[in-house]
Design a protein around this motif. Structure first.
Motif, PDB file in Angstrom:
ATOM      1  N   GLU A  71      -7.487  -8.504   4.000  1.00  0.00           N
ATOM      2  CA  GLU A  71      -8.437  -7.562   4.597  1.00  0.00           C
ATOM      3  C   GLU A  71      -8.818  -6.567   3.512  1.00  0.00           C
ATOM      4  O   GLU A  71      -7.999  -5.745   3.099  1.00  0.00           O
ATOM      5  CB  GLU A  71      -7.850  -6.853   5.815  1.00  0.00           C
ATOM      6  CG  GLU A  71      -8.892  -6.042   6.537  1.00  0.00           C
ATOM      7  CD  GLU A  71      -8.621  -5.939   8.032  1.00  0.00           C
ATOM      8  OE1 GLU A  71      -9.496  -5.402   8.716  1.00  0.00           O
ATOM      9  OE2 GLU A  71      -7.571  -6.376   8.495  1.00  0.00           O
ATOM     10  N   GLY A  72     -10.040  -6.694   3.036  1.00  0.00           N
ATOM     11  CA  GLY A  72     -10.507  -5.858   1.939  1.00  0.00           C
ATOM     12  C   GLY A  72     -10.861  -4.455   2.371  1.00  0.00           C
ATOM     13  O   GLY A  72     -10.991  -4.158   3.562  1.00  0.00           O
ATOM     14  N   ARG A  73     -11.046  -3.606   1.387  1.00  0.00           N
ATOM     15  CA  ARG A  73     -11.451  -2.219   1.669  1.00  0.00           C
ATOM     16  C   ARG A  73     -12.844  -2.165   2.284  1.00  0.00           C
ATOM     17  O   ARG A  73     -13.223  -1.167   2.874  1.00  0.00           O
ATOM     18  CB  ARG A  73     -11.397  -1.382   0.392  1.00  0.00           C
ATOM     19  CG  ARG A  73      -9.960  -1.090  -0.030  1.00  0.00           C
ATOM     20  CD  ARG A  73      -9.905  -0.139  -1.168  1.00  0.00           C
ATOM     21  NE  ARG A  73     -10.373  -0.836  -2.370  1.00  0.00           N
ATOM     22  CZ  ARG A  73     -10.709  -0.244  -3.496  1.00  0.00           C
ATOM     23  NH1 ARG A  73     -10.661   1.062  -3.584  1.00  0.00           N
ATOM     24  NH2 ARG A  73     -11.098  -0.943  -4.527  1.00  0.00           N
ATOM     25  N   ASP A  74     -13.594  -3.259   2.168  1.00  0.00           N
ATOM     26  CA  ASP A  74     -14.931  -3.325   2.764  1.00  0.00           C
ATOM     27  C   ASP A  74     -14.870  -3.635   4.267  1.00  0.00           C
ATOM     28  O   ASP A  74     -15.895  -3.759   4.922  1.00  0.00           O
ATOM     29  CB  ASP A  74     -15.791  -4.367   2.047  1.00  0.00           C
ATOM     30  CG  ASP A  74     -15.179  -5.769   2.066  1.00  0.00           C
ATOM     31  OD1 ASP A  74     -14.071  -5.954   2.625  1.00  0.00           O
ATOM     32  OD2 ASP A  74     -15.807  -6.685   1.504  1.00  0.00           O
TER      33      ASP A  74
END
Length: 175
Positions: A71-74
């Protein structure tokens, strides 16, 4: 379900067999006696204990796979599933911001009851759940032909994210 199928990615943080991940496909409903019930035709899980428990207790045809989840920061969750080292599925999705309470008691029982056939036996089970629901968006969906249903972001009719779920699977009715 009619002509619509359902693909679900689930992350269990706790269960009787411990935490695990799964990816499943329900292509629609099938005849079970005098009624039509949804049935899971393809399902991969991340632990051997889940494979054995699902097959034995509910006739769910679970198979073993490896899952990488990032789960990316985006805010985009990227899921890669591999079977015997071969990439079988890639999913990228993100969810909206407003979660609303949701419960299976709002869904007709016929849509919540699963019918499964495995090892010459017929199983019926009606799981129940409650949690939070949010709108979601599928950004990328791909599957290796023959390993899972055909996935593409363009074919998605709708997507939801359920979180903080309490899912209960009672004993199946076996025939």
């Amino acid at each position: 379900f009619g002509q619509l199928g359902l693909a679900m990615f689930v992350e269990y943080t706790a269960s009787p067999v411990g935490p695990y991940r799964e990816l499943l496909f329900i292509p629609g409903t099938f005849r079970f006696g005098k009624r039509r019930l949804p049935s899971i035709t393809k399902i991969y899980v991340s632990t051997r204990a889940s494979v054995e428990n699902g097959r034995r207790n509910w006739g769910i045809p679970k198979e073993l796979a490896d899952f990488d989840v990032d789960e990316g920061r985006d805010g985009v969750k990227r899921v890669t599933m591999r079977v015997d080292g071969v990439t079988a599925v890639e999913l990228w999705f993100k969810h909206g911001t407003l979660p609303l309470p949701f419960t299976s008691s709002l869904v007709p029982r016929s849509l919540c009851t699963l019918g499964q056939v495995l090892g010459g036996q017929s199983y019926e089970v009606t799981p129940s759940f409650r949690g939070l629901m949010q709108r979601a968006q599928v950004l990328h969906a791909w599957s290796e032909p023959g390993m899972f249903c055909e996935l593409s972001a363009e074919r998605v009719v709708g997507a939801l994210r359920l979180s903080k779920c309490d899912l209960q699977f009672p004993p199946a009715r076996v025939r």
